[in-house]
Design an enzyme around this catalytic site. Structure first.
Site, PDB file in Angstrom:
ATOM      1  N   ASN A  48       0.931  -1.258   0.049  1.00  0.00           N
ATOM      2  CA  ASN A  48       0.139   0.002   0.003  1.00  0.00           C
ATOM      3  C   ASN A  48       0.952   1.274   0.002  1.00  0.00           C
ATOM      4  O   ASN A  48       2.070   1.132   0.586  1.00  0.00           O
ATOM      5  CB  ASN A  48      -1.074   0.257   1.206  1.00  0.00           C
ATOM      6  N   ILE A  49       0.423   2.173  -0.768  1.00  0.00           N
ATOM      7  CA  ILE A  49       1.180   3.491  -1.117  1.00  0.00           C
ATOM      8  C   ILE A  49       0.255   4.541  -0.654  1.00  0.00           C
ATOM      9  O   ILE A  49      -0.918   4.750  -1.212  1.00  0.00           O
ATOM     10  CB  ILE A  49       1.705   3.600  -2.357  1.00  0.00           C
ATOM     11  N   GLU A  50       0.373   5.296   0.569  1.00  0.00           N
ATOM     12  CA  GLU A  50      -0.697   6.427   1.118  1.00  0.00           C
ATOM     13  C   GLU A  50      -0.482   7.636   0.330  1.00  0.00           C
ATOM     14  O   GLU A  50       0.854   8.040  -0.281  1.00  0.00           O
ATOM     15  CB  GLU A  50      -0.712   6.329   2.572  1.00  0.00           C
ATOM     16  N   CYS A  59      -4.165   0.279  -2.441  1.00  0.00           N
ATOM     17  CA  CYS A  59      -3.798  -0.634  -1.677  1.00  0.00           C
ATOM     18  C   CYS A  59      -2.899  -1.655  -2.294  1.00  0.00           C
ATOM     19  O   CYS A  59      -2.551  -1.591  -3.465  1.00  0.00           O
ATOM     20  CB  CYS A  59      -5.203  -1.622  -1.486  1.00  0.00           C
ATOM     21  N   GLU A  61      -2.955  -4.703  -3.112  1.00  0.00           N
ATOM     22  CA  GLU A  61      -3.637  -5.706  -4.026  1.00  0.00           C
ATOM     23  C   GLU A  61      -3.924  -5.007  -5.422  1.00  0.00           C
ATOM     24  O   GLU A  61      -3.463  -5.485  -6.430  1.00  0.00           O
ATOM     25  CB  GLU A  61      -4.796  -6.515  -3.542  1.00  0.00           C
ATOM     26  N   CYS A  92      -9.847  -5.532   0.473  1.00  0.00           N
ATOM     27  CA  CYS A  92     -11.158  -4.615   0.700  1.00  0.00           C
ATOM     28  C   CYS A  92     -12.051  -4.597  -0.333  1.00  0.00           C
ATOM     29  O   CYS A  92     -11.662  -5.350  -1.275  1.00  0.00           O
ATOM     30  CB  CYS A  92     -10.581  -3.203   0.814  1.00  0.00           C
ATOM     31  N   CYS A  95     -10.827  -3.508  -4.053  1.00  0.00           N
ATOM     32  CA  CYS A  95      -9.758  -4.531  -4.343  1.00  0.00           C
ATOM     33  C   CYS A  95     -10.512  -5.937  -4.911  1.00  0.00           C
ATOM     34  O   CYS A  95     -10.052  -6.366  -5.942  1.00  0.00           O
ATOM     35  CB  CYS A  95      -8.813  -4.847  -3.381  1.00  0.00           C
TER      36      CYS A  95
HETATM   37  N1  THU Z   1      -5.118  -1.539   2.652  1.00  0.00           N
HETATM   38  C1  THU Z   1      -4.691  -2.365   1.598  1.00  0.00           C
HETATM   39  O1  THU Z   1      -3.547  -2.307   1.288  1.00  0.00           O
HETATM   40  N2  THU Z   1      -5.342  -3.513   1.498  1.00  0.00           N
HETATM   41  C2  THU Z   1      -6.535  -3.899   1.841  1.00  0.00           C
HETATM   42  O2  THU Z   1      -7.150  -4.699   1.481  1.00  0.00           O
HETATM   43  C3  THU Z   1      -7.124  -3.148   2.999  1.00  0.00           C
HETATM   44  C4  THU Z   1      -6.403  -1.666   3.357  1.00  0.00           C
HETATM   45  C5  THU Z   1      -4.425  -0.284   3.168  1.00  0.00           C
HETATM   46  C6  THU Z   1      -4.944   1.255   2.473  1.00  0.00           C
HETATM   47  C7  THU Z   1      -4.408   1.908   3.581  1.00  0.00           C
HETATM   48  O3  THU Z   1      -3.132   2.184   3.345  1.00  0.00           O
HETATM   49  C8  THU Z   1      -4.423   0.994   4.901  1.00  0.00           C
HETATM   50  O4  THU Z   1      -4.328  -0.400   4.321  1.00  0.00           O
HETATM   51  C9  THU Z   1      -5.543   1.397   5.973  1.00  0.00           C
HETATM   52  O5  THU Z   1      -6.526   1.453   5.270  1.00  0.00           O
END
Ligand code: THU
Length: 137
Positions: A48-50, A59, A61, A92, A95
């Protein structure tokens, strides 16, 4: 079902754990890693890259899937996901929808807590009655 052997599942979870180390998570501090195996045999990793604006966050995935799609991959064998949570990682809803664009309903999704503890679902179990390309006229 397109089943996946434990040996390969563990192999993919280990790769997802390596991908998880690359997560950029200054806001949530919640690290996620993914490993997507294409029918070609290639593995595509994602984390994940925010973003400071929050909603553009991607996310793990989806990053794995988009990296694969960019390379021309259109068929997939399995996905493994790991996170920092107290239970096995569950993709999620967004995804799940993105995966269903390219992955068959019987594709295994390996939802892991560690390389030793994981459970496997089909994509269809995670997203029943999915809306997809076939619904568009
Ligand atoms: N996140 C994912 O990378 N994959 C998921 O299936 C659930 C959520 C990440 C997004 C965000 O950076 C962090 O988790 C919190 O929601």
């Amino acid at each position: 079902m397109n089943s996946i052997h434990d040996f390969e599942a563990r192999n993919m979870v280990r790769m997802a754990l390596e991908a998880q180390e690359r997560a950029y998570v200054p806001y949530s501090h919640f690290r996620v890693g993914a490993c997507l195996k294409a029918a070609s045999g290639a593995y595509y990793l994602g984390c994940n890259i925010e973003n400071a604006a929050y909603t553009p966050t991607i996310c793990a995935e989806r990053l794995a899937m988009f990296r694969a799609a960019y390379e021309g991959e259109r068929e997939f064998e399995a996905l493994a996901v790991v996170w920092d949570g107290d239970r096995a990682a569950m993709p999620c809803g967004v995804c799940r929808q993105v995966l269903s664009e390219f992955c068959k309903p019987d594709m295994p999704v390996i939802c892991a807590l560690s390389a030793e503890e994981y459970k496997t679902f089909t994509l269809k179990e995670l997203l029943p009655e999915a809306f997809g390309p076939g619904d568009l006229k």
